[in-house]
Design an enzyme around this catalytic site. Structure first.
Site, PDB file in Angstrom:
ATOM      1  N   HIS A  13     -19.028   5.305 -25.740  1.00  0.00           N
ATOM      2  CA  HIS A  13     -19.283   6.477 -24.895  1.00  0.00           C
ATOM      3  C   HIS A  13     -19.105   7.786 -25.655  1.00  0.00           C
ATOM      4  O   HIS A  13     -19.670   8.811 -25.260  1.00  0.00           O
ATOM      5  CB  HIS A  13     -18.369   6.446 -23.666  1.00  0.00           C
ATOM      6  CG  HIS A  13     -18.906   7.203 -22.484  1.00  0.00           C
ATOM      7  ND1 HIS A  13     -19.621   8.366 -22.600  1.00  0.00           N
ATOM      8  CD2 HIS A  13     -18.843   6.948 -21.149  1.00  0.00           C
ATOM      9  CE1 HIS A  13     -19.955   8.807 -21.401  1.00  0.00           C
ATOM     10  NE2 HIS A  13     -19.500   7.957 -20.499  1.00  0.00           N
ATOM     11  N   ASP A  44     -39.999   1.426 -19.324  1.00  0.00           N
ATOM     12  CA  ASP A  44     -41.058   0.411 -19.350  1.00  0.00           C
ATOM     13  C   ASP A  44     -41.298  -0.063 -20.778  1.00  0.00           C
ATOM     14  O   ASP A  44     -41.915   0.628 -21.582  1.00  0.00           O
ATOM     15  CB  ASP A  44     -42.343   0.986 -18.752  1.00  0.00           C
ATOM     16  CG  ASP A  44     -43.482  -0.024 -18.700  1.00  0.00           C
ATOM     17  OD1 ASP A  44     -43.263  -1.197 -19.078  1.00  0.00           O
ATOM     18  OD2 ASP A  44     -44.585   0.368 -18.284  1.00  0.00           O
TER      19      ASP A  44
END
Length: 464
Positions: A171, A389
């Site tokens: 992170h 996608d």
């Protein structure tokens, strides 16, 4: 590949096995600079020194299958090409004597695992999120912060032709929006683009401490709690995990609890968070005079757009605290909590972000306040993970499944509503669920979940 037997959930008793190939390192597809790149002073605070997990779940795509496209091969190739632009992800973190973190851009690569599960997507039903633990493994030596791979990806093919993309990232390197930029870059090249549509920007100096650091704002999110504000846990107390699902009609019902001027001026986040904060505080049974903090994650990209340029993939947020006594929060109306949350969000300015960066340097990069009355909330519902996608169309599910131990939750878009995972002591969870049921139609999304987690300070970590 070694088999792994796992259940999708305690009640469904649906067993499936995952066979994984040995981990490999995916390096950039072309030479990249060898250099040292310091993180910002927002990036390397103690609160962010943990691994953030994100999952994307895809259905089968007949066109991709007919074309002989394999999700693992496509992802591996797209990752290598995207790393040419996002090459710090292929490096390793180093720590200086003052705790300052720097990326050593070694080009060693991103950890990658290819896997197969003998289960079909439709077999999971609404229990899909319960199985994520089995769809992102933990290779030995990979989960540390210093000197370990910064990014780990597992692609798990399903029997139906769909697949799950599991991502685990350090992170300190980036927040969820930053990871989304990398994933979109991978998607661009996976679909045939020669390079990503939007190029990355490092510029971590934007959120670095000033040469003459000075704290100019109140930062109650980093206060050291007084002994009086730390309700002791009951002997043997354990944290129970449940996820609650809120539909639009539930939010509408909560709005009716507000005066007219707040019904129209308050966001869904304001209304839901205020209600859950009060309910959580009441369920914990805190003393009336005990201070409680609600810390909303505020994205500087949206709040101060001129500060952070498009393409910046570092941590670009703060979490200013709304503070109240437990008694005032629970005995006042919902409007009281909404007002406090709105004020906290309004605190986020360019100067506030700079003051946080300076505080990190002056106070040794502290962790946020850890006390039973602390609750941090991050809204991920607007991040478009589902629209990544890779050639299989939109994902069925996209987002994190993390909680911050017992101290924080993440709002994730799911179907037509919002999922809120929460961990509370067992008795408090029962009270919380009963309170939620009084006003809304919400129920635990996975009513069969009753996993007990012993409280562990190391699991208290901020996730965006």
């Amino acid at each position: 590949m070694a088999p792994l037997l796992a259940s999708a959930s305690p009640n469904t008793q649906r067993l499936f096995s995952v066979r994984r190939r040995d981990p490999e390192l995916v390096v950039p597809a072309a030479p990249t600079p060898r250099e040292l790149k310091p993180l910002s002073d927002i990036d390397d605070q103690r609160s962010l020194r943990f691994q953030l997990r994100i999952f994307l779940v895809y259905r089968a795509n007949p066109s991709a299958t007919a074309a002989g496209r394999d999700p693992a091969s496509v992802t591996r190739d797209a990752l290598a090409k995207a790393l040419v632009f996002y090459y710090p992800f292929a490096g390793r973190l180093r720590e200086g004597l003052d705790g300052k973190l720097t990326v050593d851009c070694t080009g060693e690569g991103v950890l990658f695992v290819e896997a197969d599960a003998d289960v079909r997507l439709e077999q999971f039903g609404d229990q899909l999120r319960l199985s994520f633990e089995q769809l992102l493994c933990d290779p030995p030596g990979s989960s540390g912060i210093i000197g370990c791979p910064v990014l780990f990806i597992q692609v798990t093919r399903l029997l139906c032709g769909g697949f799950v993309l599991g991502i685990r990232t350090n992170h300190t390197m980036s927040d969820a929006q930053g990871i989304l930029l990398l994933l979109n870059a991978m998607a661009d090249v996976a679909r045939g683009a020669p390079y990503p549509t939007g190029l990355p920007i490092w510029h971590r100096e934007i959120l670095a401490a000033r040469s003459n650091p000075r704290v100019t704002r109140n930062h109650h999110e980093y206060d050291k709690p007084a002994a009086a504000d730390c309700t002791p846990s009951a002997p043997g107390d354990q944290l129970v995990l449940r996820s609650f699902f809120f539909r639009p009609r539930d939010i509408a019902a909560l709005r009716l609890l507000l005066p007219p001027h707040l019904r129209s001026s308050s966001s869904t986040f304001d209304v839901l968070t205020a209600y859950l904060w009060r309910s959580r505080t009441a369920a914990l049974g805190l003393r009336p005079g005990e201070l409680v903090r609600l810390m909303p994650v505020v994205n500087a990209r949206a709040k101060v757009p001129f500060l952070i340029p498009a393409g910046y993939y570092g941590n670009g947020f703060t979490f200013p605290a709304a503070v109240s006594t437990a008694g005032d929060l629970c005995h006042n109306s919902l409007a009281y909590a909404v007002h406090l949350i709105k004020m906290a969000k309004a605190d986020m300015t360019e100067e506030y972000a700079q003051s946080v960066a300076d505080l990190m340097v002056l106070r040794g990069r502290p962790h946020f306040t850890e006390a039973a009355g602390t609750w941090l909330v991050s809204d991920l519902t607007r991040l478009k993970f589902r629209q990544v996608d890779l050639g299989w169309g939109d994902a069925v599910y996209g987002g994190t499944v993390e909680t911050i131990g017992g101290l924080g939750s993440f709002y994730v878009a799911y179907k037509d509503g919002i999922v809120v995972p929460l961990r509370l002591p067992a008795a408090a969870m029962q009270r919380f669920a009963e309170e939620i049921g009084k006003v809304t139609s919400s129920r635990p999304l996975e009513s069969e979940i009753d996993e007990a987690y012993p409280y562990d300070d190391t699991s208290s970590a901020l996730a965006l």
